[in-house]
Design an enzyme around this catalytic site. Structure first.
Site, PDB file in Angstrom:
ATOM      1  N   CYS A   1       0.749  -0.536   2.016  1.00  7.61           N
ATOM      2  CA  CYS A   1       1.527  -1.205   0.966  1.00  7.61           C
ATOM      3  C   CYS A   1       1.587  -0.337  -0.284  1.00  7.61           C
ATOM      4  O   CYS A   1       0.619  -0.281  -1.054  1.00  7.61           O
ATOM      5  CB  CYS A   1       0.888  -2.560   0.652  1.00  7.61           C
ATOM      6  SG  CYS A   1       1.685  -3.413  -0.708  1.00  7.61           S
TER       7      CYS A   1
ATOM      8  N   CYS B   1       1.245  -2.261  -3.587  1.00  8.23           N
ATOM      9  CA  CYS B   1      -0.119  -2.686  -3.926  1.00  8.23           C
ATOM     10  C   CYS B   1      -0.951  -1.499  -4.407  1.00  8.23           C
ATOM     11  O   CYS B   1      -1.715  -1.620  -5.362  1.00  8.23           O
ATOM     12  CB  CYS B   1      -0.830  -3.289  -2.712  1.00  8.23           C
ATOM     13  SG  CYS B   1       0.181  -4.354  -1.702  1.00  8.23           S
ATOM     14  N   ASP B   2      -0.851  -0.354  -3.734  1.00  7.53           N
ATOM     15  CA  ASP B   2      -1.809   0.734  -3.958  1.00  7.53           C
ATOM     16  C   ASP B   2      -1.209   2.000  -4.558  1.00  7.53           C
ATOM     17  O   ASP B   2      -1.955   2.931  -4.892  1.00  7.53           O
ATOM     18  CB  ASP B   2      -2.483   1.112  -2.616  1.00  7.53           C
ATOM     19  CG  ASP B   2      -3.225  -0.068  -2.016  1.00  7.53           C
ATOM     20  OD1 ASP B   2      -3.694  -0.918  -2.796  1.00  7.53           O
ATOM     21  OD2 ASP B   2      -3.324  -0.146  -0.785  1.00  7.53           O
TER      22      ASP B   2
END
Ligand SMILES: Cc1cc2nc3c(=O)[nH]c(=O)nc-3n(C[C@H](O)[C@H](O)[C@H](O)COP(=O)(O)OP(=O)(O)OC[C@H]3O[C@@H](n4cnc5c(N)ncnc54)[C@H](O)[C@@H]3O)c2cc1C
Length: 321
Positions: A147, A150-151
């Site tokens: 992701c 997200c990261d």
């Protein structure tokens, strides 16, 4: 354990489940919709959606799903969150009218609720597929991610690689250029599968480098990922590429384990359905990414939800079995 009786249980509150809920509500069905985490599904981490008709101005997956969640809330429908179905069984009662709704009930169990239902819409979606390369499991969360939204920010001014050549891979590579110094796109074929428009954006981005006809053999590093070992499929040559992060977008795996042995699936575990989206088990319908379908997108998942709910209503009414 609490027992809840319903005509329909919708398992999963992503686009397919929420689409089902809108149609089930308007059909006047007595139903519940649940999700093992919070409502929204896998699209909520996607930065930009450009292909959902009617919404085109900087729409994120999160914003789109908030609108769908608000839509069902507005009908007074509550999504029961953090409720994971772990087991499904059938009870059959003897009756003269074979296959009528009084003959067959499904028991769907979470940790603290036992749902007794006439019909089910399986809208459990899918999750990322892993490469299966050497040391992969050791570096998940220590350099390997699924992701970018997200990261991605963790890799500011670092080199990262994106694995895959489809729309999701290339879109996420473009997103990563906001943070990373360079983004390598590693793809096992010699051309990308992504749509032309997305490919053009990637080809013209100076931060993106392409490593085509290449596969990852192994992930290497002491405590965190430091480099990957790549093999060129055409020349068979092997080389190390230093990267701090790898984002994998090589396909998806259906969340269909709870239905194993109960409904027919293809060899990859995608649930097979007929034209009404009924599975091989009467009264169990499947919608969205979890089923065997040629296109897995928000728009098709929502449309599946509408059809599955309409079919569940007809099944309850005894119009088809
Ligand atoms: C990186 C990425 C980018 C994408 N970009 C786009 C895009 O730009 N446009 C587009 O249209 N599509 C895009 N997609 C595809 C889109 O996200 C999916 O097609 C869509 O989310 C499928 O919806 P669904 O409801 O079938 O499944 P999901 O969205 O996967 O939702 C399934 C839900 O079921 C829940 N669940 C699973 N198992 C259980 C259980 N046992 N009990 C209870 N709940 C359960 C899950 O928690 C989840 O919330 C993208 C996907 C990815 C990964």
């Amino acid at each position: 354990m609490e027992e809840i009786k319903k005509e329909l249980l919708i398992i999963g509150a992503g686009p397919a489940g929420l689409g089902s809920a809108v149609y089930a509500y308007r059909a006047g069905m007595d139903f519940a919709i649940i999700d093992k985490i919070s409502a929204g599904g896998q699209i909520i981490t996607t930065e930009l959606i450009e292909n959902y008709p009617g919404f085109y101005e900087n729409l994120s997956g999160f914003d789109l799903m908030q609108k769908m969640i608000e839509h069902v809330k507005n009908f007074g429908v509550e999504v029961k969150e953090f409720c994971e179905i772990k087991e499904i069984t059938i009870t059959e009662r003897k009756s003269k009218t074979k296959n009528s709704k009084t003959d067959r009930k499904y028991i769907c169990k979470s940790d603290d609720i036992r749902f007794l239902t006439d019909t089910i819409i399986l809208a459990t979606g899918a999750g990322p597929k892993k490469l299966g390369a050497k040391n992969e499991e050791d570096f998940v969360g220590k350099g390997i991610s699924f992701c970018a939204t997200c990261d991605g920010a963790l890799y500011r001014d670092m080199d990262v690689a994106v694995i895959g050549g489809g729309n999701a891979a290339i879109e996420e590579a473009l997103f990563l250029t906001k943070f990373a110094k360079r983004v390598f796109i590693v793809h096992r074929r010699d051309e990308l599968r992504a749509s032309k428009r997305i490919q053009e954006r990637a080809f013209s981005n100076p931060k993106i480098r392409f490593l085509l006809s290449s596969e990852i053999l192994s992930f290497e590093g002491k405590t965190k990922l430091e480099y990957v070992v790549l093999k060129n499929n055409k020349s068979d040559s092997v080389k190390k590429v230093k990267v701090s992060g790898v984002f994998e977008y090589v396909g998806i795996v259906p969340n269909s384990k709870i239905m194993a042995g109960m409904v027919e699936m293809d060899t990859n575990g995608f649930v097979l359905t007929d034209k009404n989206l009924q599975t091989s088990a009467p009264g169990i319908f499947a919608a969205g990414d979890v089923r065997d379908t040629p296109l897995r997108q928000v728009i098709t998942a929502v449309a599946d939800g509408a059809l599955a709910a309409t079919s569940a209503e007809k099944y309850i009414a005894g119009i088809f079995v």
